[in-house]
Design an enzyme around this catalytic site. Sequence first.
Site, mmCIF file in Angstrom:
data_model
loop_
_atom_site.group_PDB
_atom_site.id
_atom_site.type_symbol
_atom_site.label_atom_id
_atom_site.label_comp_id
_atom_site.label_asym_id
_atom_site.label_seq_id
_atom_site.Cartn_x
_atom_site.Cartn_y
_atom_site.Cartn_z
ATOM 1 C CB SER A 27 -8.687 -15.064 -49.529
ATOM 2 O OG SER A 27 -10.346 -15.246 -49.934
ATOM 3 N N GLY A 28 -9.834 -18.228 -48.691
ATOM 4 C CA GLY A 28 -10.440 -18.843 -47.774
ATOM 5 C C GLY A 28 -9.856 -20.220 -47.185
ATOM 6 C CD GLU A 29 -9.606 -21.227 -42.524
ATOM 7 O OE1 GLU A 29 -8.492 -21.917 -42.425
ATOM 8 O OE2 GLU A 29 -9.733 -20.208 -41.999
ATOM 9 C CB THR A 30 -11.180 -25.462 -48.872
ATOM 10 O OG1 THR A 30 -12.089 -25.530 -47.817
ATOM 11 C CG2 THR A 30 -10.630 -26.639 -49.532
ATOM 12 N NE ARG A 52 -15.123 -10.918 -50.671
ATOM 13 C CZ ARG A 52 -16.145 -10.751 -49.551
ATOM 14 N NH1 ARG A 52 -17.182 -10.142 -50.010
ATOM 15 N NH2 ARG A 52 -16.162 -11.723 -48.477
ATOM 16 N N GLY A 93 -17.569 -19.713 -51.058
ATOM 17 C CA GLY A 93 -18.721 -19.934 -50.298
ATOM 18 C C GLY A 93 -18.945 -18.907 -49.171
ATOM 19 C CE1 TYR A 143 -23.494 -24.797 -46.610
ATOM 20 C CE2 TYR A 143 -23.691 -27.234 -46.300
ATOM 21 C CZ TYR A 143 -22.945 -25.944 -46.438
ATOM 22 O OH TYR A 143 -21.565 -26.275 -46.613
ATOM 23 C CE LYS A 147 -22.375 -25.324 -50.066
ATOM 24 N NZ LYS A 147 -21.449 -24.296 -50.510
ATOM 25 C CG LEU A 170 -14.344 -28.308 -44.469
ATOM 26 C CD1 LEU A 170 -14.064 -26.980 -45.387
ATOM 27 C CD2 LEU A 170 -13.904 -29.559 -45.406
ATOM 28 N NE ARG A 178 -17.310 -19.236 -40.763
ATOM 29 C CZ ARG A 178 -17.037 -19.614 -42.044
ATOM 30 N NH1 ARG A 178 -17.471 -20.991 -42.299
ATOM 31 N NH2 ARG A 178 -16.983 -18.857 -43.210
HETATM 32 P P1 NDP Z 1 -14.225 -19.903 -46.262
HETATM 33 O O1 NDP Z 1 -15.365 -19.284 -45.693
HETATM 34 O O2 NDP Z 1 -12.963 -20.289 -45.448
HETATM 35 O O3 NDP Z 1 -13.846 -19.034 -47.718
HETATM 36 C C1 NDP Z 1 -14.727 -18.493 -48.449
HETATM 37 C C2 NDP Z 1 -14.011 -18.066 -49.741
HETATM 38 O O4 NDP Z 1 -15.259 -17.624 -50.525
HETATM 39 C C3 NDP Z 1 -13.295 -16.760 -49.417
HETATM 40 O O5 NDP Z 1 -12.035 -16.978 -50.434
HETATM 41 C C4 NDP Z 1 -13.818 -15.795 -49.573
HETATM 42 O O6 NDP Z 1 -13.308 -14.384 -49.886
HETATM 43 C C5 NDP Z 1 -14.856 -16.025 -50.717
HETATM 44 N N1 NDP Z 1 -15.955 -15.350 -50.534
HETATM 45 C C6 NDP Z 1 -17.202 -15.357 -49.396
HETATM 46 N N2 NDP Z 1 -18.157 -14.591 -49.864
HETATM 47 C C7 NDP Z 1 -17.708 -13.813 -50.969
HETATM 48 C C8 NDP Z 1 -18.328 -12.895 -51.618
HETATM 49 N N3 NDP Z 1 -19.472 -12.183 -51.414
HETATM 50 N N4 NDP Z 1 -17.911 -12.467 -53.054
HETATM 51 C C9 NDP Z 1 -16.685 -13.161 -53.312
HETATM 52 N N5 NDP Z 1 -15.895 -13.938 -52.424
HETATM 53 C C10 NDP Z 1 -16.504 -14.432 -51.473
HETATM 54 O O7 NDP Z 1 -14.591 -21.380 -46.794
HETATM 55 P P2 NDP Z 1 -14.404 -22.848 -46.423
HETATM 56 O O8 NDP Z 1 -12.903 -23.190 -46.997
HETATM 57 O O9 NDP Z 1 -14.674 -23.185 -45.086
HETATM 58 O O10 NDP Z 1 -15.372 -23.570 -47.405
HETATM 59 C C11 NDP Z 1 -15.202 -23.755 -48.831
HETATM 60 C C12 NDP Z 1 -16.547 -24.432 -49.468
HETATM 61 O O11 NDP Z 1 -16.860 -25.634 -48.730
HETATM 62 C C13 NDP Z 1 -17.966 -23.446 -49.135
HETATM 63 O O12 NDP Z 1 -18.605 -23.759 -50.244
HETATM 64 C C14 NDP Z 1 -18.485 -24.524 -47.746
HETATM 65 O O13 NDP Z 1 -20.084 -24.268 -48.082
HETATM 66 C C15 NDP Z 1 -18.105 -25.797 -48.206
HETATM 67 N N6 NDP Z 1 -18.304 -26.567 -47.144
HETATM 68 C C16 NDP Z 1 -17.636 -26.538 -45.889
HETATM 69 C C17 NDP Z 1 -17.618 -27.058 -44.921
HETATM 70 C C18 NDP Z 1 -16.879 -26.544 -43.400
HETATM 71 O O14 NDP Z 1 -16.862 -27.497 -42.524
HETATM 72 N N7 NDP Z 1 -16.446 -25.307 -43.457
HETATM 73 C C19 NDP Z 1 -18.157 -28.423 -44.921
HETATM 74 C C20 NDP Z 1 -18.340 -28.747 -46.116
HETATM 75 C C21 NDP Z 1 -18.411 -28.116 -47.180
HETATM 76 P P3 NDP Z 1 -12.826 -13.478 -48.889
HETATM 77 O O15 NDP Z 1 -11.803 -13.813 -48.103
HETATM 78 O O16 NDP Z 1 -12.703 -12.187 -49.610
HETATM 79 O O17 NDP Z 1 -14.069 -13.200 -47.992
#
Ligand code: NDP
Length: 242
Positions: A27-30, A52, A93, A143, A147, A170, A178
């Site tokens: 569900s996250g961006e990546t 979740r 994350g 952070y 990691k 990213l 944000r």
């Molecule tokens: P997002 O924040 O867009 O997505 C995070 C994902 O993790 C979602 O699917 C979210 O689910 C899930 N998640 C977050 N909290 C919980 C929780 N408490 N319980 C269960 N699931 C949870 O992530 P990004 O795509 O931005 O980043 C992915 C990874 O890459 C991360 O580990 C980040 O640290 C790393 N990264 C990111 C960078 C950036 O510039 N953004 C750069 C380098 C690394 P839900 O939708 O349910 O909240």
Amino acid sequence: VRMAEDTEKLCEGLRKENKSCFILGASGETGKELLKEIIKNRIFSKVTIIGRRKLTFEDEAYKDVIQEVVDFEKLDEYSSAFQGHDVGFCCLGTTKAKSGEAGFIRVDRDYVLKSAQLAKAGGCTHFNLESSKGANKCSSFLYLRVKGEVEAAIEQLDFDRYTIFRPAVLMCDREEYRLAERIFQKVLIPISYTFPTAFSVPLTTVVRAMVNNAVLNSDKKVEILENKAIHALGAAQEITKK
Ligand code: NDP
């Protein structure tokens, strides 16, 4: 065109193997982009997303995606969700701003490690972790330390193949707002023209790198792809040069 054909050939090879995969954080961006790319390439015969909450997809192309809804605080009770996947992708994350320090450690280290353990026990042979540029278990920055710690702990699990992606910032249009990230991205746009691989990476490049890497056979047990390598591998035509 030849390069594209080679990529297609590799995808075809993986398709024949009838492998299955799971994605954490779909569900996250990546994760969202990765799921889209995996579906588009039809490289896995079964795709499971573990999260979740249940997601809804309008597009027909997603109809065969299996969803496992789990409670990450009680993951042991959901070990069956992690059974029988050949390849795992972890794009899970949170941030300190969103979840506090303890919450960040809980998600980015504990949930990720526990998921990897269950995946290993469930037969996963190739685990892919989206980590971060600068990850270092000795860092004084929380952070980067977290990691680095989770990277190292997963290495101990001894997957047949373990790939760590360390992207820089990213570049994407995040749904969730944000402020700091927006400002950072704006500053990085001009810089990324001059030094394209130094501080940022387009999200689409990261997911293409993940997919390209998964279709390539590798005899390396542990691979760490730094931001520059992600740029190279994410450009589809580079696939045969690795
Ligand atoms: P997002 O924040 O867009 O997505 C995070 C994902 O993790 C979602 O699917 C979210 O689910 C899930 N998640 C977050 N909290 C919980 C929780 N408490 N319980 C269960 N699931 C949870 O992530 P990004 O795509 O931005 O980043 C992915 C990874 O890459 C991360 O580990 C980040 O640290 C790393 N990264 C990111 C960078 C950036 O510039 N953004 C750069 C380098 C690394 P839900 O939708 O349910 O909240």
